[in-house]
Design a protein around this motif. Sequence first.
Motif, mmCIF file in Angstrom:
data_model
loop_
_atom_site.group_PDB
_atom_site.id
_atom_site.type_symbol
_atom_site.label_atom_id
_atom_site.label_comp_id
_atom_site.label_asym_id
_atom_site.label_seq_id
_atom_site.Cartn_x
_atom_site.Cartn_y
_atom_site.Cartn_z
ATOM 1 N N GLN A 11 38.765 44.628 42.727
ATOM 2 C CA GLN A 11 37.715 45.516 43.215
ATOM 3 C C GLN A 11 36.778 44.780 44.167
ATOM 4 O O GLN A 11 36.348 45.338 45.180
ATOM 5 C CB GLN A 11 36.938 46.114 42.039
ATOM 6 C CG GLN A 11 37.740 47.150 41.283
ATOM 7 C CD GLN A 11 37.026 47.663 40.045
ATOM 8 O OE1 GLN A 11 36.070 47.061 39.571
ATOM 9 N NE2 GLN A 11 37.499 48.773 39.511
ATOM 10 N N GLU A 12 36.460 43.519 43.854
ATOM 11 C CA GLU A 12 35.606 42.731 44.743
ATOM 12 C C GLU A 12 36.303 42.494 46.079
ATOM 13 O O GLU A 12 35.688 42.612 47.140
ATOM 14 C CB GLU A 12 35.264 41.393 44.079
ATOM 15 C CG GLU A 12 34.314 41.513 42.915
ATOM 16 C CD GLU A 12 34.127 40.202 42.159
ATOM 17 O OE1 GLU A 12 34.656 39.157 42.617
ATOM 18 O OE2 GLU A 12 33.462 40.218 41.114
ATOM 19 N N GLU A 13 37.598 42.162 46.035
ATOM 20 C CA GLU A 13 38.351 41.954 47.271
ATOM 21 C C GLU A 13 38.408 43.241 48.084
ATOM 22 O O GLU A 13 38.309 43.208 49.316
ATOM 23 C CB GLU A 13 39.763 41.476 46.961
ATOM 24 C CG GLU A 13 39.831 40.056 46.446
ATOM 25 C CD GLU A 13 41.239 39.632 46.077
ATOM 26 O OE1 GLU A 13 42.200 40.357 46.409
ATOM 27 O OE2 GLU A 13 41.375 38.571 45.449
ATOM 28 N N ASN A 23 41.252 43.015 32.684
ATOM 29 C CA ASN A 23 39.914 43.378 33.170
ATOM 30 C C ASN A 23 39.427 42.387 34.226
ATOM 31 O O ASN A 23 38.821 42.782 35.224
ATOM 32 C CB ASN A 23 38.921 43.448 32.015
ATOM 33 C CG ASN A 23 39.123 44.669 31.149
ATOM 34 O OD1 ASN A 23 39.712 45.651 31.571
ATOM 35 N ND2 ASN A 23 38.638 44.604 29.925
ATOM 36 N N SER A 24 39.704 41.107 34.012
ATOM 37 C CA SER A 24 39.294 40.090 34.973
ATOM 38 C C SER A 24 40.004 40.297 36.314
ATOM 39 O O SER A 24 39.374 40.256 37.377
ATOM 40 C CB SER A 24 39.615 38.696 34.423
ATOM 41 O OG SER A 24 39.337 37.711 35.386
ATOM 42 N N THR A 72 41.285 43.081 37.425
ATOM 43 C CA THR A 72 40.801 44.333 38.007
ATOM 44 C C THR A 72 39.473 44.113 38.720
ATOM 45 O O THR A 72 39.267 44.610 39.832
ATOM 46 C CB THR A 72 40.645 45.406 36.908
ATOM 47 O OG1 THR A 72 41.903 45.589 36.261
ATOM 48 C CG2 THR A 72 40.175 46.719 37.480
ATOM 49 N N ASP A 73 38.581 43.347 38.100
ATOM 50 C CA ASP A 73 37.291 43.043 38.732
ATOM 51 C C ASP A 73 37.486 42.275 40.040
ATOM 52 O O ASP A 73 36.838 42.564 41.047
ATOM 53 C CB ASP A 73 36.401 42.239 37.780
ATOM 54 C CG ASP A 73 35.914 43.047 36.600
ATOM 55 O OD1 ASP A 73 35.979 44.300 36.673
ATOM 56 O OD2 ASP A 73 35.477 42.435 35.603
ATOM 57 N N GLN A 74 38.400 41.301 40.027
ATOM 58 C CA GLN A 74 38.658 40.528 41.240
ATOM 59 C C GLN A 74 39.215 41.421 42.351
ATOM 60 O O GLN A 74 38.815 41.306 43.510
ATOM 61 C CB GLN A 74 39.650 39.403 40.951
ATOM 62 C CG GLN A 74 39.067 38.276 40.122
ATOM 63 C CD GLN A 74 40.105 37.229 39.770
ATOM 64 O OE1 GLN A 74 41.279 37.364 40.091
ATOM 65 N NE2 GLN A 74 39.673 36.181 39.103
ATOM 66 N N THR A 91 41.587 41.328 28.231
ATOM 67 C CA THR A 91 40.555 40.551 28.930
ATOM 68 C C THR A 91 41.066 40.067 30.276
ATOM 69 O O THR A 91 40.362 40.153 31.286
ATOM 70 C CB THR A 91 40.117 39.347 28.069
ATOM 71 O OG1 THR A 91 39.617 39.830 26.828
ATOM 72 C CG2 THR A 91 39.051 38.527 28.764
#
Length: 88
Positions: free
Chosen positions: A50-52, A43-44, A46-48, A40
């Motif tokens: 990708q947003e950056e 994944n968190s 990785t999401d951050q 978890t």
Amino acid sequence: MDAAMVTAIAALIGGPMAFAGVMYGSRGANRAAREGNAVTGFNSLTDQLQEERVELKKEISTLRSELAAEKLETARLRLLVQQLEGAP
């Protein structure tokens, strides 16, 4: 050997075995929970990232546009200086 003796021996052997089974199962559940938390968290992150990355791509695009506009303005001004018979 009577039934009471067999029951007592089974209790003496079965009790520690049941305890060992519970401890082993508990450790397995704890390990699964830790691994779930790690996934978890990964994944968190990785999401951050990708947003950056998307934000940085937009910023790079903006900066490239600004640089192209600056180059165009520099070329225009050089041409204007040359037309006025000056040296660039």
